[in-house]
Design an enzyme around this catalytic site. Structure first.
Site, PDB file in Angstrom:
ATOM      1  CG  ASP A  74      17.897   5.127  -5.345  1.00 42.72           C
ATOM      2  OD1 ASP A  74      17.496   5.896  -4.459  1.00 42.72           O
ATOM      3  OD2 ASP A  74      17.756   3.902  -5.305  1.00 42.72           O
ATOM      4  NE  ARG A 132      14.630   5.892  -7.190  1.00 41.61           N
ATOM      5  CZ  ARG A 132      15.145   4.896  -7.889  1.00 41.61           C
ATOM      6  NH1 ARG A 132      15.602   5.145  -9.106  1.00 41.61           N
ATOM      7  NH2 ARG A 132      15.216   3.681  -7.385  1.00 41.61           N
ATOM      8  CB  CYS A 168      11.529   3.569  -6.963  1.00 42.48           C
ATOM      9  SG  CYS A 168      11.032   3.672  -5.230  1.00 42.48           S
TER      10      CYS A 168
HETATM   11  P1  4NP Z   1      14.151   4.263  -3.793  1.00 41.66           P
HETATM   12  O1  4NP Z   1      15.589   4.320  -3.061  1.00 41.66           O
HETATM   13  O2  4NP Z   1      14.204   3.107  -4.756  1.00 41.66           O
HETATM   14  O3  4NP Z   1      14.032   5.566  -4.487  1.00 41.66           O
HETATM   15  O4  4NP Z   1      13.130   4.055  -2.688  1.00 41.66           O
HETATM   16  C1  4NP Z   1      16.115   3.223  -2.361  1.00 41.66           C
HETATM   17  C2  4NP Z   1      15.974   3.146  -1.006  1.00 41.66           C
HETATM   18  C3  4NP Z   1      16.506   2.067  -0.319  1.00 41.66           C
HETATM   19  C4  4NP Z   1      17.181   1.083  -0.998  1.00 41.66           C
HETATM   20  C5  4NP Z   1      17.315   1.142  -2.364  1.00 41.66           C
HETATM   21  C6  4NP Z   1      16.774   2.214  -3.058  1.00 41.66           C
HETATM   22  N1  4NP Z   1      17.765   0.003  -0.297  1.00 41.66           N
HETATM   23  O5  4NP Z   1      18.367  -0.861  -0.931  1.00 41.66           O
HETATM   24  O6  4NP Z   1      17.647  -0.056   0.933  1.00 41.66           O
END
Ligand code: 4NP
Length: 142
Positions: A111, A13, A7
């Site tokens: 997300d 995710r 992800c």
């Molecule tokens: P993930 O969600 O891609 O599902 O882990 C996110 C968590 C943090 C960030 C972006 C997506 N971030 O930019 O900090």
């Protein structure tokens, strides 16, 4: 069969997908990674850990890492959580490499870091993980 889930941040995710898949298929070699590097070394995001824990999935020992070009050689299958992740991964593919990069579900997994819908993301990931396991089982002896 070695599968890496990818992800953006590797704190919501993809660690959830890794944890759910570990529970379903303990004999597979599984990992997860993020296309971004902001959270490298961090455990999964607290609210996602709590939501997964409520479903019997322990994510506490996982640590975020950034997706690396070497992952194309180290895994047999790369599973992206959304189309943006898939495009970002595809851009890193070494010439001559043919490791499949597939989407986790028929839709982008939204997300939850932004949507705050951790349950909705887990619902999609759980169904997709069961489908993925069925696909893998059809193509090899588990
Ligand atoms: P993930 O969600 O891609 O599902 O882990 C996110 C968590 C943090 C960030 C972006 C997506 N971030 O930019 O900090």
């Amino acid at each position: 069969m070695r599968v890496v889930f990818v992800c953006l941040g590797n704190i919501c995710r993809s660690p959830a997908a890794e944890g759910i898949m570990r529970a379903l298929a303990p004999d597979l070699t599984l990992d997860s990674a993020g296309t971004g590097g902001w959270h490298v070394g961090d455990p999964p995001y607290g609210p996602m850990q709590a939501a997964a824990e409520a479903r019997g999935i322990d994510l506490s020992t996982l640590r975020a890492r950034q997706f690396a070009v070497s992952d194309f050689d180290d895994f047999d299958l790369i599973i992206a959580m959304d189309r943006q992740n898939k495009a970002d991964i595809a851009r890193l593919r070494p010439s001559g490499n043919a490791t499949p990069v597939r989407l986790m579900a028929d839709m982008d997994v939204p997300d939850p870091y932004y949507s705050r819908d951790f349950e909705g993301a887990l619902d999609i990931i759980e169904v997709a993980a069961m489908r993925l396991l069925a696909d893998i089982s059809r193509t090899r002896d588990l």
